[in-house]
Design a protein around this motif. Structure first.
Motif, PDB file in Angstrom:
ATOM      1  N   ARG A  49       0.870  -1.189   0.000  1.00 33.48           N
ATOM      2  CA  ARG A  49       0.000   0.000   0.000  1.00 33.48           C
ATOM      3  C   ARG A  49       0.909   1.243   0.000  1.00 33.48           C
ATOM      4  O   ARG A  49       1.769   1.391   0.876  1.00 33.48           O
ATOM      5  N   ARG A  52       0.040   7.081  -2.453  1.00 42.07           N
ATOM      6  CA  ARG A  52      -0.746   7.603  -3.575  1.00 42.07           C
ATOM      7  C   ARG A  52      -0.850   6.513  -4.634  1.00 42.07           C
ATOM      8  O   ARG A  52      -0.247   5.431  -4.477  1.00 42.07           O
ATOM      9  N   ASP A  53      -1.608   6.790  -5.687  1.00 42.71           N
ATOM     10  CA  ASP A  53      -1.752   5.805  -6.756  1.00 42.71           C
ATOM     11  C   ASP A  53      -0.396   5.517  -7.408  1.00 42.71           C
ATOM     12  O   ASP A  53       0.435   6.420  -7.592  1.00 42.71           O
ATOM     13  N   ASP A  55       2.111   4.981 -10.257  1.00 45.11           N
ATOM     14  CA  ASP A  55       2.284   5.456 -11.631  1.00 45.11           C
ATOM     15  C   ASP A  55       3.300   4.535 -12.300  1.00 45.11           C
ATOM     16  O   ASP A  55       4.503   4.635 -12.050  1.00 45.11           O
ATOM     17  N   ILE A 104      -3.274  -4.070  -9.880  1.00 47.05           N
ATOM     18  CA  ILE A 104      -3.011  -2.716  -9.391  1.00 47.05           C
ATOM     19  C   ILE A 104      -4.355  -2.065  -9.133  1.00 47.05           C
ATOM     20  O   ILE A 104      -5.191  -1.950 -10.033  1.00 47.05           O
ATOM     21  N   ASP A 105      -4.569  -1.681  -7.907  1.00 44.75           N
ATOM     22  CA  ASP A 105      -5.850  -1.084  -7.521  1.00 44.75           C
ATOM     23  C   ASP A 105      -5.565   0.256  -6.849  1.00 44.75           C
ATOM     24  O   ASP A 105      -5.483   0.351  -5.623  1.00 44.75           O
ATOM     25  N   GLY A 106      -5.352   1.276  -7.683  1.00 45.64           N
ATOM     26  CA  GLY A 106      -5.046   2.597  -7.150  1.00 45.64           C
ATOM     27  C   GLY A 106      -3.684   2.601  -6.472  1.00 45.64           C
ATOM     28  O   GLY A 106      -2.642   2.425  -7.103  1.00 45.64           O
ATOM     29  N   ASN A 107      -3.711   2.784  -5.159  1.00 41.53           N
ATOM     30  CA  ASN A 107      -2.451   2.854  -4.401  1.00 41.53           C
ATOM     31  C   ASN A 107      -2.010   1.495  -3.846  1.00 41.53           C
ATOM     32  O   ASN A 107      -1.071   1.419  -3.053  1.00 41.53           O
TER      33      ASN A 107
END
Length: 707
Positions: A49, A52-53, A55, A104-107
């Motif tokens: 975790r 932030r998301d 990249d 990958i689920d956001g952050n």
């Protein structure tokens, strides 16, 4: 743009444990701090975790796994795995650390990681490094607090400990209960033992022992080197290992070897004291602790008992025993430097693995021995020695094969003082069939709670049938490789032997009863024969060392042609009870000389005094975390009180030791106690009762524990 930061990680210990065959470990199931325990050659899921998301174009994230104080990629103790969003499946090369992104689920990034089948075994640490693509001047390092245990994997074909048979894995890896055989070859006695390899302290203790062994972190992926290190560090000599050995019967400043009922208490105390050796162990305790450590680390392991086990101290492949003119045994030989002995039984371990360092055909079961008997490369350790190499007498193969070969094949030579001999002694006899009389372990397909039908005779795996051409060939193969042995196998022809002698075997005698020692003789010549004979009985330690002489008879008489005679002594409890030591073993020596023909004869025998068994009864309903009652009973067979009494209960909870009152002569003892089971399923309870007069009174019972 700031580098992405790690907020938390998740190893999913319980979920990963199912694929990794580690769901039984208490550390995995700890409700507050579950610990990831994984096996090499397997995959596991791992989530990160971020703050932030993620990249996938600009964020550079590397997951690093390290082993030992100085992880190094070249030595195989460090793996660096970059998170690549395009890597959706694991690479086909299963001999390398690798990873892929499963989601990958956001952050949150979910990874699947593959552990190579040759990874080092022990505690790995994880850290995560993050920075921005093209920017090296700023990065974050996140240290994951979890200890990650990686174990050997007998389910993986590419692992050196791979074991194809599922039932054997159930026994030699997953079974927490077992038996270790003591007694004599005529009367083997199975001792129940709780190995407890899944207890929450056993795996940390096993890793501490590997650290104590001094084995380099880079070498901890080799089952050969790891088991060799274990054989050294289970005993306390050289390295402050787990157990201090003692064989003189004086255990007042520690715990008697007979009082242990399992390995957990030993490893628990060792871990809690920061590595202070536990007092005390003997061979079966060393072996039992070795099973616990090996199975906890994922190495298939079993305890093996060799009855009449030779301890050859001078590399002659023989055990030499000396007697004076009067038939008394000369301890340590005429010069005081012969320490050869025959242990009534000796317990070591077999571990299962391939042997890439040996020619094909010598993998499978390998012998290691943690009892400190002889040094190997200046350290008290033994093995792994290939069982197949021992059977064939190929003593040049690593490790310590000559010593193990002697344990199961050495010939026993009796020498008696002889004033007419150039060197003062003449050979009485050479016994090629006494050593390695029976080699046993527990069957993998059966557990006998009350008897010993689960004993498996595996002698044929270690040696060919005594007296066969193959057996003698193995001995001579070994002799060719041991120069000190060669002159002992070239004896002059036998003198005339026309008087028959037979020492009548005694299988076992209950504690507190009389026994009789007899030698039957027959003059098969046509002339009178004058015979001088000595018959002696002594109490001995199971290592073969004499404790006290119990009774001795010396007699000279004549036998007419074809006459038969019996020489005998009767020994009462009053004569032997106060002279007994551990295991209640009695050794008989018989020696005879025929005046007219110079015929000489000698023989030896031993037996054990049988102890009563404890009857163990458990309440029908037994649930996890609730009190469950247990009743224990046995009868004191002696006309003496039992003093300094203690009993231990183990198997469903941490070991529990209780001081108990004196037990009166012939009294039937009834004890009530209780325990709380910590895990459901079919479990076993083991009870041990010890006193100054009699040690190792034991009993066991099976119980089904409900949730």
């Amino acid at each position: 743009m700031e580098p992405i930061e790690v907020q938390s990680t998740e190893f999913y210990p319980k979920d990963n444990a199912r694929e990794n065959h580690t769901a039984e470990y208490d550390l995995v199931n700890n409700p507050d701090f579950p610990t990831p325990i994984l096996r090499r050659g397997c995959n596991f899921f791992f989530a990160i975790r971020f703050n932030r998301d993620f990249d996938e174009i600009n964020d550079v994230v590397r997951v690093r796994f390290g082993f030992g104080p100085k992880p190094n990629v070249i030595r195989g103790t460090r793996a660096i795995l970059p998170i690549l969003a395009r890597q959706k499946v694991l690479p086909k090369n299963t001999h390398m650390w690798s990873s892929c992104v499963t989601r990958i689920d956001g952050n949150i990034v979910m990874l699947q990681v593959h552990i190579p089948p040759n990874a080092q075994v022990g505690i790995w640490k994880c850290s995560i490094q993050t920075n921005i693509s093209g920017q090296r001047d700023k990065r974050y390092d996140h240290k994951v607090e979890d200890d990650i245990y990686i174990l050997f994997n007998p389910w993986c074909e590419d692992d050196g400990v791979y074991m194809p048979d599922e039932k054997e894995k159930q026994e030699y890896i997953l079974n927490e209960n077992g038996k270790i055989w003591c007694g004599t070859f005529k009367k083997p006695v199975g001792r129940h033992w709780i190995f407890g390899q899944f207890d929450d302290i056993v795996l940390p203790a096993a890793v501490l022992l590997l650290d104590k062994s001094g084995l380099a972190p880079a070498d901890r992926g080799s089952p050969v080197l790891v088991t060799r290190a274990i054989s050294a560090v289970i005993n306390s000599v050289d390295d402050d290992g787990l157990l201090e050995g003692r064989w003189d019967g004086n255990y007042s400043d520690g715990t008697s070897p007979h009082a242990w009922t399992g390995s957990v208490a030993i490893l628990d105390q060792y871990l809690r004291t920061g590595g202070t050796p536990m007092k005390y162990g003997q061979c079966w305790v060393f072996s039992a602790a070795t099973v616990s450590v090996c199975r906890a680390l994922g190495i298939p392991c079993r305890s093996v008992t060799n009855y009449v086990s030779a301890h050859d101290t001078n590399c002659s492949l023989t055990v030499d025993k000396y007697f004076d003119l009067f038939g008394n045994k000369i301890e340590n030989g005429p010069e005081g430097d012969c320490n050869d002995s025959c242990w009534n039984f000796h317990v070591w371990n077999d571990v299962w693995m391939t042997r890439p360092d040996l020619p094909p055909g010598y993998g499978g079961w390998q012998i290691i021995d943690a009892t400190p008997q002889e040094q190997s490369d200046r350290i008290f350790r033994c093995g792994p020695a290939s069982v197949e190499a021992v059977r064939k007498g190929l003593v040049g193969y690593l490790y310590d094969t000559p010593f193990v070969f002697s344990e199961v094949n050495a010939d026993i030579i009796h020498f008696q003082e002889d004033q007419n001999s150039d060197w003062g002694f003449s050979r009485l006899k050479i016994n090629q069939y006494h050593v390695g009389r029976k080699i046993v372990t527990k069957r993998s397909d059966l557990t006998d709670e009350k008897g010993d039908s689960d004993m498996w005779n595996i002698t044929s795996f270690y040696k060919n049938l005594e007296g066969t051409e193959a057996e003698r060939l193995a001995v001579y193969n070994a002799v060719k490789g041991v120069p000190k042995a060669q002159h002992l196998y070239d004896f002059p022809s036998e003198v005339q032997e026309d008087v028959f002698f037979d020492l009548v075997d005694i299988d076992s005698i209950p504690f507190g009863e009389n026994f009789e020692v007899r030698v039957e003789m027959e003059n098969r010549s046509g002339e009178t024969r004058t015979i001088s004979a000595v018959l002696s009985a002594s109490s001995i330690f199971y290592t073969g060392v004499t404790a006290s002489q119990v009774k001795r008879l010396q007699q000279t008489f004549t036998l007419d042609s074809n006459q038969k005679e019996t020489l005998k002594i009767t020994i009462t409890p009053e004569e032997y009870l106060d002279k007994l030591v551990d295991h209640g073993l009695i050794k008989i020596y018989a020696i005879a000389n025929v005046k007219e023909t110079k015929q000489t004869w000698s023989e030896e025998d031993d037996f054990t005094l049988i102890k009563p068994e404890i009857t163990v009864e458990i309440a029908d309903a037994c649930k996890v975390g609730e009190d469950c009652s247990v009743s224990l009973s046995f009868q004191n067979p002696l006309d003496l009180p039992l003093t300094d009494c203690i009993y231990t209960i183990e198997g469903l909870q941490k070991p529990k030791t209780v001081q108990f009152r004196d037990v009166q002569p012939k009294e039937t003892v009834n004890i009530s106690d209780s325990f709380k089971a910590k895990r459901p399923g079919e479990r076993r309870i083991v009870v041990n009762f010890n006193s100054r007069q009699m040690q190792g009174i034991s009993g066991t019972s099976k119980v089904t524990v409900l949730l």
